[in-house]
Design an enzyme around this catalytic site. Structure first.
Site, PDB file in Angstrom:
ATOM      1  N   LYS A 189       8.227  13.676  -5.237  1.00 19.01           N
ATOM      2  CA  LYS A 189       8.995  13.562  -4.784  1.00 19.01           C
ATOM      3  C   LYS A 189       8.883  12.369  -4.015  1.00 19.01           C
ATOM      4  O   LYS A 189       8.012  11.419  -3.329  1.00 19.01           O
ATOM      5  CB  LYS A 189       7.835  14.561  -3.417  1.00 19.01           C
ATOM      6  CG  LYS A 189       8.656  15.276  -2.400  1.00 19.01           C
ATOM      7  CD  LYS A 189       9.150  14.135  -1.835  1.00 19.01           C
ATOM      8  CE  LYS A 189       8.464  13.409  -0.259  1.00 19.01           C
ATOM      9  NZ  LYS A 189       9.153  12.259   0.309  1.00 19.01           N
ATOM     10  N   GLY A 247       3.241   3.821   0.353  1.00 22.06           N
ATOM     11  CA  GLY A 247       4.164   3.825   0.336  1.00 22.06           C
ATOM     12  C   GLY A 247       3.194   3.348   1.632  1.00 22.06           C
ATOM     13  O   GLY A 247       1.875   2.259   1.530  1.00 22.06           O
ATOM     14  N   SER A 248       2.829   3.474   3.304  1.00 20.89           N
ATOM     15  CA  SER A 248       2.748   2.676   3.908  1.00 20.89           C
ATOM     16  C   SER A 248       0.848   3.754   4.508  1.00 20.89           C
ATOM     17  O   SER A 248       0.371   4.109   4.082  1.00 20.89           O
ATOM     18  CB  SER A 248       3.238   2.992   4.967  1.00 20.89           C
ATOM     19  OG  SER A 248       2.766   4.710   5.421  1.00 20.89           O
ATOM     20  N   ASN A 249       0.094   2.514   4.805  1.00 17.41           N
ATOM     21  CA  ASN A 249      -1.344   2.847   5.514  1.00 17.41           C
ATOM     22  C   ASN A 249      -1.507   3.739   5.746  1.00 17.41           C
ATOM     23  O   ASN A 249      -2.440   4.688   6.044  1.00 17.41           O
ATOM     24  CB  ASN A 249      -1.374   1.779   5.678  1.00 17.41           C
ATOM     25  CG  ASN A 249      -2.563   0.987   5.469  1.00 17.41           C
ATOM     26  OD1 ASN A 249      -1.253   0.095   3.981  1.00 17.41           O
ATOM     27  ND2 ASN A 249      -3.578   0.703   5.286  1.00 17.41           N
ATOM     28  N   GLY A 285      -0.400   7.305   3.681  1.00 17.68           N
ATOM     29  CA  GLY A 285      -1.350   6.951   3.266  1.00 17.68           C
ATOM     30  C   GLY A 285      -2.938   7.027   3.371  1.00 17.68           C
ATOM     31  O   GLY A 285      -3.784   8.100   3.230  1.00 17.68           O
ATOM     32  N   GLU A 322      -1.436   3.250  -3.703  1.00 17.86           N
ATOM     33  CA  GLU A 322      -1.793   1.455  -3.053  1.00 17.86           C
ATOM     34  C   GLU A 322      -0.532   1.757  -1.662  1.00 17.86           C
ATOM     35  O   GLU A 322       1.218   2.105  -1.616  1.00 17.86           O
ATOM     36  CB  GLU A 322      -0.519   1.713  -4.878  1.00 17.86           C
ATOM     37  CG  GLU A 322      -0.269   0.451  -4.917  1.00 17.86           C
ATOM     38  CD  GLU A 322       0.756  -0.745  -4.600  1.00 17.86           C
ATOM     39  OE1 GLU A 322       0.197  -1.243  -3.083  1.00 17.86           O
ATOM     40  OE2 GLU A 322       1.941  -0.854  -4.359  1.00 17.86           O
ATOM     41  N   CYS A 344       5.634  -4.684  -0.991  1.00 15.30           N
ATOM     42  CA  CYS A 344       4.340  -4.956  -0.649  1.00 15.30           C
ATOM     43  C   CYS A 344       3.800  -5.836  -1.044  1.00 15.30           C
ATOM     44  O   CYS A 344       2.424  -6.440  -0.459  1.00 15.30           O
ATOM     45  CB  CYS A 344       3.171  -3.195  -1.128  1.00 15.30           C
ATOM     46  SG  CYS A 344       3.377  -2.939  -2.437  1.00 15.30           S
ATOM     47  N   GLU A 395       1.292  -5.619   9.085  1.00 17.77           N
ATOM     48  CA  GLU A 395       2.471  -4.916   7.895  1.00 17.77           C
ATOM     49  C   GLU A 395       3.944  -5.346   8.647  1.00 17.77           C
ATOM     50  O   GLU A 395       3.935  -3.704   9.311  1.00 17.77           O
ATOM     51  CB  GLU A 395       1.756  -4.200   7.028  1.00 17.77           C
ATOM     52  CG  GLU A 395       3.405  -4.468   6.098  1.00 17.77           C
ATOM     53  CD  GLU A 395       2.572  -3.186   4.939  1.00 17.77           C
ATOM     54  OE1 GLU A 395       3.075  -2.008   5.629  1.00 17.77           O
ATOM     55  OE2 GLU A 395       3.069  -4.104   3.735  1.00 17.77           O
TER      56      GLU A 395
HETATM   57  C1  UN1 Z   1       6.113  -2.884  -4.111  1.00 19.37           C
HETATM   58  O1  UN1 Z   1       6.943  -3.536  -3.955  1.00 19.37           O
HETATM   59  O2  UN1 Z   1       5.757  -2.105  -4.126  1.00 19.37           O
HETATM   60  O3  UN1 Z   1       5.155  -7.462  -7.954  1.00 19.37           O
HETATM   61  C2  UN1 Z   1       6.567  -3.320  -5.915  1.00 19.37           C
HETATM   62  C3  UN1 Z   1       6.152  -7.361  -7.538  1.00 19.37           C
HETATM   63  C4  UN1 Z   1       7.157  -5.725  -8.490  1.00 19.37           C
HETATM   64  C5  UN1 Z   1       6.479  -5.322  -7.149  1.00 19.37           C
HETATM   65  C6  UN1 Z   1       6.635  -4.907  -6.066  1.00 19.37           C
HETATM   66  N1  UN1 Z   1       7.095  -6.310  -9.828  1.00 19.37           N
HETATM   67  O4  UN1 Z   1       7.006  -7.832  -6.137  1.00 19.37           O
END
Ligand code: UN1
Length: 499
Positions: free
Chosen positions: A174, A227-229, A232, A249, A283, A384
């Protein structure tokens, strides 16, 4: 009529059972790119059913054969890199060179995981008893649910899909509702490469309906979510109740530490790239710069000056440095933090507002923003933002800088600029994030090392790459083979062997 895209279930492209759709837009121009299904629990159930039926055959397909298909996928992605990159810029907004990098990361991951098809290391260790063999192998989990974000619409799914498939799992994916067309184009490549029907299924839609149904489905053994905390945590609670594995993550509040002995030009380059690349929507993006007293002023001046000169625009234009934010809500969130920062007493050096001049009015643009005199406990320095907003924080020493770095509820990426090798090693020891960079920005992970973080960033799993990604998508099975022909009792019969 807008171009129509479909779910991919059991090898067939089909609309949502309800017929509902979502429109995908270009965030730089507002242009309509196409419509995709807005799926609900019925579509998810169909997809899970297809994945469950495909599992037996796929798990018994020798891993090198599974890998052969994945290698073919990676080759097709590489051949199509330019057109996929252009579509990525149009649907997600990041500038073309970065979009091509996003696609390249999927090629790299595909090639890497194709190699794993001939490795997938288990363990072979001595037994404590004679004529007995002790080993452990990796078993696939079954049907895995994958929920991915819009900011790396090709790279992040590839971190999950390639390893999960090479390990023998079947999948229901998804993707984020902001970048579903890219997901459909990505899945088409797996189809072209000869992936059997049911092994990878695509269900587009909103998290509340399609995502939630995937998490709740009893036949889904694991959820892998980036995605977002906020979301998550919800998923983690639900998975705990349902007894399923979950790999998360989530966010980051990444910092670059610049010490007095740093190469200032290099540090400035690192800050600008990491804070404003992808409009800060990584992220791993830098949202804090922690400076020691002697470099504070020069870093603040240089960073603000460079940030104010970045050219905003459509990511397809070669003159653009920074693209739009993904949608209106994302831009509004960045602006909200500009207001919060001002309210908290931080000094705005540049930016702090929407960018609406000329063509920019059609998209979701926000001026690269730099705040100085930020203190570690301000919301600006703790939460964030996921956009082009950077806070400069002062520290008196290396120890204090590291303490500030570690003093947030995230632990994804961090970096330090210093010319002293001893200092660098001290920082490598004490920085408590999943990824640490020395004399480079906070972005730019490579697929052959684990990607993930500490504290609120995740729940201990690592994806993105490196051997630990295989642990996320497999179950260990320890196997003892006794070929002594008699009953040997572990922990009991060993005494007689040594006496
Ligand atoms: C992300 O923002 O979810 O290290 C991944 C990095 C990229 C991946 C980011 N290789 O900035």
């Amino acid at each position: 009529m807008a171009r129509e895209f479909f779910n991919y279930i059991d090898g067939k492209w089909i609309p949502a059972q309800s017929g509902a759709t979502i429109v995908s837009h270009n965030p730089a121009t507002g242009e309509t790119l196409g419509v995709v299904p807005a799926s609900d629990a019925r579509d998810v159930a169909r997809a899970v059913d297809a994945a469950a039926r495909a599992f037996e055959k796929w798990r018994k397909t020798p891993a090198p054969h599974r890998a052969e298909i994945l290698r073919h996928v990676a080759e097709i992605i590489r051949a199509r890199k330019q057109s996929l990159g252009e579509l990525l810029t149009r649907e997600m907004g990041k500038v073309l060179p970065e979009a091509l990098g996003d696609v390249q990361e999927a090629v790299d991951m595909g090639m890497y995981m194709a190699g794993e098809g001939r490795r997938l290391n288990g363990l072979l260790v001595p037994s404590e008893l004679p004529n007995k063999w002790a080993m452990a192998v990796r078993d696939p989990l079954g049907v895995v649910g994958i929920i991915t974000p819009w900011n790396f619409p090709i790279a992040v799914p590839s971190w999950k899909i390639f390893p999960a498939l090479v390990c023998g799992n079947t999948l229901v994916w998804k993707p984020a509702e902001d970048t579903p067309i890219l997901a459909a184009e990505f899945v088409k490549i797996f189809e072209e490469a000869g992936l059997p029907p049911g092994v990878l299924n695509l269900v587009t839609g909103y998290g509340e309906l399609a995502g939630a149904a995937l998490v709740e489905h009893p036949q889904v053994k694991m959820i892998s979510f980036t995605g977002s905390n906020e979301i998550g945590k919800l998923i983690a609670v639900q998975c705990a109740q349902l007894g399923k594995r979950v790999s998360l993550e989530l966010g980051g509040k990444n910092a670059i530490i610049v010490l007095d002995d740093a190469d200032i030009d290099l540090a400035t380059d690192g800050i600008i790239w990491s804070a404003f690349g992808t409009s800060g929507q990584r992220c791993t993006a830098t949202s804090r710069v922690i400076v020691t007293p002697d470099v504070h002023k020069s870093i603040a001046e240089r960073v603000a000056e460079r940030a104010s000169k970045l050219r905003l625009g459509d990511g397809l234009l070669p003159t653009t440095d920074v693209g739009p934010l993904i949608n209106k809500a994302a831009a509004a969130k960045v602006h909200e933090y500009s207001e919060i920062g001002k309210g908290e007493g931080a000094t705005l050096l540049t930016g702090g507002d929407y960018a609406t001049e000329g063509e920019l009015a059609r998209g979701h643009f926000y001026k690269p923003t730099v705040f100085d005199q930020v203190t570690p406990t301000m919301r600006l320095a703790q939460e964030e933002i996921f956009g082009p907003s950077l806070s400069i924080i002062r520290a008196d020493s290396l120890a204090q800088a590291i303490q500030i770095n570690n003093g947030v509820n995230f632990g994804l990426s961090a970096s330090i600029f210093t010319s002293n090798v001893n200092t660098a090693f001290e920082a490598m020891r004490d920085i408590a994030t999943g990824i640490v960079y020395i004399n480079a920005g906070t972005i730019g992970s490579e697929v052959q090392l684990p990607f993930g973080g500490t504290r609120g960033t995740g729940n201990g799993h690592r994806e993105g790459g490196g051997p630990p990604v295989l642990d996320a998508f497999t179950e260990w099975k320890s196997i003892y083979v006794d070929y002594s022909g008699r009953l040997q009792r572990a922990q009991i019969d060993t005494d007689s062997l040594v006496s």
